[in-house]
Design a protein around this motif. Structure first.
Motif, PDB file in Angstrom:
ATOM      1  N   ILE A  68       2.311  -6.784   0.182  1.00  0.00           N
ATOM      2  CA  ILE A  68       3.615  -7.062   0.801  1.00  0.00           C
ATOM      3  C   ILE A  68       4.122  -8.216   0.125  1.00  0.00           C
ATOM      4  N   LEU A  69       3.400  -9.114  -0.290  1.00  0.00           N
ATOM      5  CA  LEU A  69       3.938 -10.442  -0.942  1.00  0.00           C
ATOM      6  C   LEU A  69       4.439 -10.173  -2.414  1.00  0.00           C
ATOM      7  N   LEU A  70       3.768  -9.276  -3.013  1.00  0.00           N
ATOM      8  CA  LEU A  70       4.225  -8.497  -4.359  1.00  0.00           C
ATOM      9  C   LEU A  70       5.412  -7.782  -4.265  1.00  0.00           C
ATOM     10  N   ALA A  71       5.671  -7.237  -3.095  1.00  0.00           N
ATOM     11  CA  ALA A  71       6.920  -6.459  -2.865  1.00  0.00           C
ATOM     12  C   ALA A  71       8.159  -7.030  -2.272  1.00  0.00           C
ATOM     13  N   THR A  72       7.754  -8.378  -1.934  1.00  0.00           N
ATOM     14  CA  THR A  72       8.931  -9.059  -1.387  1.00  0.00           C
ATOM     15  C   THR A  72       9.150 -10.651  -1.801  1.00  0.00           C
ATOM     16  N   SER A  73       8.487 -10.835  -2.843  1.00  0.00           N
ATOM     17  CA  SER A  73       8.784 -12.274  -3.347  1.00  0.00           C
ATOM     18  C   SER A  73       9.238 -12.433  -4.759  1.00  0.00           C
ATOM     19  N   ARG A  74       9.916 -11.479  -5.021  1.00  0.00           N
ATOM     20  CA  ARG A  74      10.992 -11.568  -6.388  1.00  0.00           C
ATOM     21  C   ARG A  74      12.131 -12.177  -6.043  1.00  0.00           C
TER      22      ARG A  74
ATOM     23  N   GLU B  54      10.871 -15.013  -1.546  1.00  0.00           N
ATOM     24  CA  GLU B  54      10.975 -15.438  -2.771  1.00  0.00           C
ATOM     25  C   GLU B  54       9.890 -16.387  -3.547  1.00  0.00           C
ATOM     26  N   ALA B  55       9.077 -15.896  -4.567  1.00  0.00           N
ATOM     27  CA  ALA B  55       8.145 -16.668  -5.074  1.00  0.00           C
ATOM     28  C   ALA B  55       7.876 -16.529  -6.327  1.00  0.00           C
ATOM     29  N   PRO B  56       8.989 -16.615  -7.418  1.00  0.00           N
ATOM     30  CA  PRO B  56       8.861 -16.306  -8.671  1.00  0.00           C
ATOM     31  C   PRO B  56       7.378 -16.625  -9.283  1.00  0.00           C
ATOM     32  N   LEU B  57       6.812 -17.883  -8.982  1.00  0.00           N
ATOM     33  CA  LEU B  57       5.645 -18.326  -9.603  1.00  0.00           C
ATOM     34  C   LEU B  57       4.533 -17.365  -9.229  1.00  0.00           C
ATOM     35  N   PHE B  58       4.382 -17.116  -7.957  1.00  0.00           N
ATOM     36  CA  PHE B  58       3.456 -16.123  -7.286  1.00  0.00           C
ATOM     37  C   PHE B  58       3.492 -14.740  -8.204  1.00  0.00           C
ATOM     38  N   GLN B  59       4.930 -14.256  -8.301  1.00  0.00           N
ATOM     39  CA  GLN B  59       4.778 -12.965  -9.203  1.00  0.00           C
ATOM     40  C   GLN B  59       4.586 -13.118 -10.459  1.00  0.00           C
TER      41      GLN B  59
ATOM     42  N   VAL C  87       6.016  -0.069   0.128  1.00  0.00           N
ATOM     43  CA  VAL C  87       7.051  -1.108   0.586  1.00  0.00           C
ATOM     44  C   VAL C  87       8.280  -0.934  -0.140  1.00  0.00           C
ATOM     45  N   ARG C  88       8.223  -0.935  -1.394  1.00  0.00           N
ATOM     46  CA  ARG C  88       9.459  -1.141  -2.138  1.00  0.00           C
ATOM     47  C   ARG C  88      10.113   0.267  -2.192  1.00  0.00           C
ATOM     48  N   GLU C  89       9.523   1.228  -1.713  1.00  0.00           N
ATOM     49  CA  GLU C  89      10.301   2.476  -1.519  1.00  0.00           C
ATOM     50  C   GLU C  89      11.264   2.597  -0.222  1.00  0.00           C
ATOM     51  N   VAL C  90      10.985   1.589   0.775  1.00  0.00           N
ATOM     52  CA  VAL C  90      11.734   1.479   1.858  1.00  0.00           C
ATOM     53  C   VAL C  90      13.136   1.227   1.339  1.00  0.00           C
ATOM     54  N   ASP C  91      14.224   1.874   2.221  1.00  0.00           N
ATOM     55  CA  ASP C  91      15.716   1.461   1.743  1.00  0.00           C
ATOM     56  C   ASP C  91      15.872   0.212   2.155  1.00  0.00           C
TER      57      ASP C  91
ATOM     58  N   VAL D  68       9.318  -7.488   7.905  1.00  0.00           N
ATOM     59  CA  VAL D  68       8.037  -6.651   7.382  1.00  0.00           C
ATOM     60  C   VAL D  68       7.382  -5.854   8.420  1.00  0.00           C
ATOM     61  N   VAL D  69       7.193  -6.684   9.796  1.00  0.00           N
ATOM     62  CA  VAL D  69       6.420  -5.881  10.635  1.00  0.00           C
ATOM     63  C   VAL D  69       7.099  -4.754  11.217  1.00  0.00           C
ATOM     64  N   LYS D  70       8.534  -4.893  11.634  1.00  0.00           N
ATOM     65  CA  LYS D  70       9.189  -3.956  12.461  1.00  0.00           C
ATOM     66  C   LYS D  70       9.992  -2.948  11.616  1.00  0.00           C
ATOM     67  N   VAL D  71      10.291  -3.381  10.451  1.00  0.00           N
ATOM     68  CA  VAL D  71      11.184  -2.281   9.496  1.00  0.00           C
ATOM     69  C   VAL D  71      10.107  -1.877   8.213  1.00  0.00           C
ATOM     70  N   LEU D  72       9.736  -2.743   7.302  1.00  0.00           N
ATOM     71  CA  LEU D  72       8.949  -2.488   6.044  1.00  0.00           C
ATOM     72  C   LEU D  72       7.802  -1.633   6.469  1.00  0.00           C
ATOM     73  N   LEU D  73       6.771  -1.918   7.173  1.00  0.00           N
ATOM     74  CA  LEU D  73       5.747  -1.446   7.471  1.00  0.00           C
ATOM     75  C   LEU D  73       5.783  -0.046   8.171  1.00  0.00           C
ATOM     76  N   PRO D  74       6.613  -0.071   9.354  1.00  0.00           N
ATOM     77  CA  PRO D  74       6.710   1.423   9.929  1.00  0.00           C
ATOM     78  C   PRO D  74       7.410   2.277   9.077  1.00  0.00           C
ATOM     79  N   GLU D  75       8.192   1.918   8.222  1.00  0.00           N
ATOM     80  CA  GLU D  75       8.968   2.944   7.300  1.00  0.00           C
ATOM     81  C   GLU D  75       8.157   3.290   6.111  1.00  0.00           C
ATOM     82  N   ALA D  76       7.432   2.594   5.945  1.00  0.00           N
ATOM     83  CA  ALA D  76       6.504   2.587   4.535  1.00  0.00           C
ATOM     84  C   ALA D  76       5.240   3.404   5.015  1.00  0.00           C
ATOM     85  N   LEU D  77       4.966   3.562   6.453  1.00  0.00           N
ATOM     86  CA  LEU D  77       3.596   4.021   6.896  1.00  0.00           C
ATOM     87  C   LEU D  77       2.954   5.368   6.390  1.00  0.00           C
ATOM     88  N   PRO D  78       4.007   6.241   6.059  1.00  0.00           N
ATOM     89  CA  PRO D  78       3.344   7.658   5.589  1.00  0.00           C
ATOM     90  C   PRO D  78       2.988   7.442   4.024  1.00  0.00           C
ATOM     91  N   GLY D  79       3.730   6.619   3.315  1.00  0.00           N
ATOM     92  CA  GLY D  79       3.581   6.389   1.994  1.00  0.00           C
ATOM     93  C   GLY D  79       2.118   5.368   1.860  1.00  0.00           C
TER      94      GLY D  79
END
Length: 219
Positions: A36-42, A48-53, A112-116, A134-145
């Motif tokens: 999740i952090l990889l998908a949301t930290s650019r 946003e965490a460029p150093l983590f990326q 997670v990145r495939e979520v609109d 993350v909890v109410k949008v990203l994870l529910p929408e990404a659940l099948p994937g």
């Protein structure tokens, strides 16, 4: 002959399922948040965490590039430190988990990145905080994937668990090596292969069914 093989197969199958299920659960607890952090930290994203990326990406890629059997042998001291031993089903959980964490992190990141992105922007416009997005949008929408990816990881880990039998990890791989290969019993080897195929097929069918249930397009 069959009556002698079945108890061994049953016990080895239970050991394999134990190793894979525990390792999968632990690796999800670690690899899930990491993905999740990889998908949301650019830059410009929720966390946003460029150093983590910059650091996490190459490390994960490097970990994924190591063949599992080499990894299992290389981390024997760490396995012994964590599990108290380097052989047996409980010890095998350690290399299985270490191998699965980077794999699952990339799977979660991809799902997670495939979520609109429009859904994320809409949630932010309504005042949702990053963790709520993350909890109410990203994870529910990404659940099948996510389910498809976790199923893929589980199948790969079943294969890994067979390989870890080469270093005394227990399970179906250990049974195939000790009885099928070392004792020259092709009947046992064939039985182990068939059992592995059945287990993988069962896991794949369960994962596909859960993914269909989670897909809103099928409602």
């Amino acid at each position: 002959m069959l009556s002698a093989i079945l108890p061994l197969l049953l016990n080895a199958t239970l050991e394999t399922l134990y190793m894979v299920s525990v390792a999968l659960a632990i690796s999800l607890l670690i690899g899930g948040p990491l993905g999740i952090l990889l998908a949301t930290s650019r830059r410009g994203e929720l966390y946003e965490a460029p150093l983590f990326q910059l650091i996490a990406g190459p490390v994960i890629n490097a970990a994924r590039s190591i063949p599992f059997i080499i990894l299992a042998v290389a981390i024997i001291p760490f396995t012994r430190l964590v599990a108290g031993t380097s052989i047996g089903t409980s010890a095998a959980i350690v290399p299985l988990t270490v191998a699965a964490v980077p794999f699952l992190a990339r799977i979660v990141e991809g799902a997670v990145r495939e979520v609109d992105s429009g859904l994320i922007e809409a949630a932010q416009a309504m005042g949702a905080r990053p963790w709520q997005v993350v909890v109410k949008v990203l994870l529910p929408e990404a659940l099948p994937g996510l389910i498809h990816g976790i199923t893929l990881a589980a199948v790969a880990m079943i294969g890994y668990s067979a390989m870890v039998g080469a270093v005394g990890g227990g399970g179906l791989g250990d049974l195939g090596i000790r009885y099928g290969y070392q004792r020259f019993r092709p009947d046992m080897m064939i039985a182990v292969v068939i059992t592995l195929i059945v287990v993988v097929q069962g896991v794949q069918m369960l994962g596909d069914w859960l993914a269909r249930k989670a897909d809103k397009r099928n409602l």
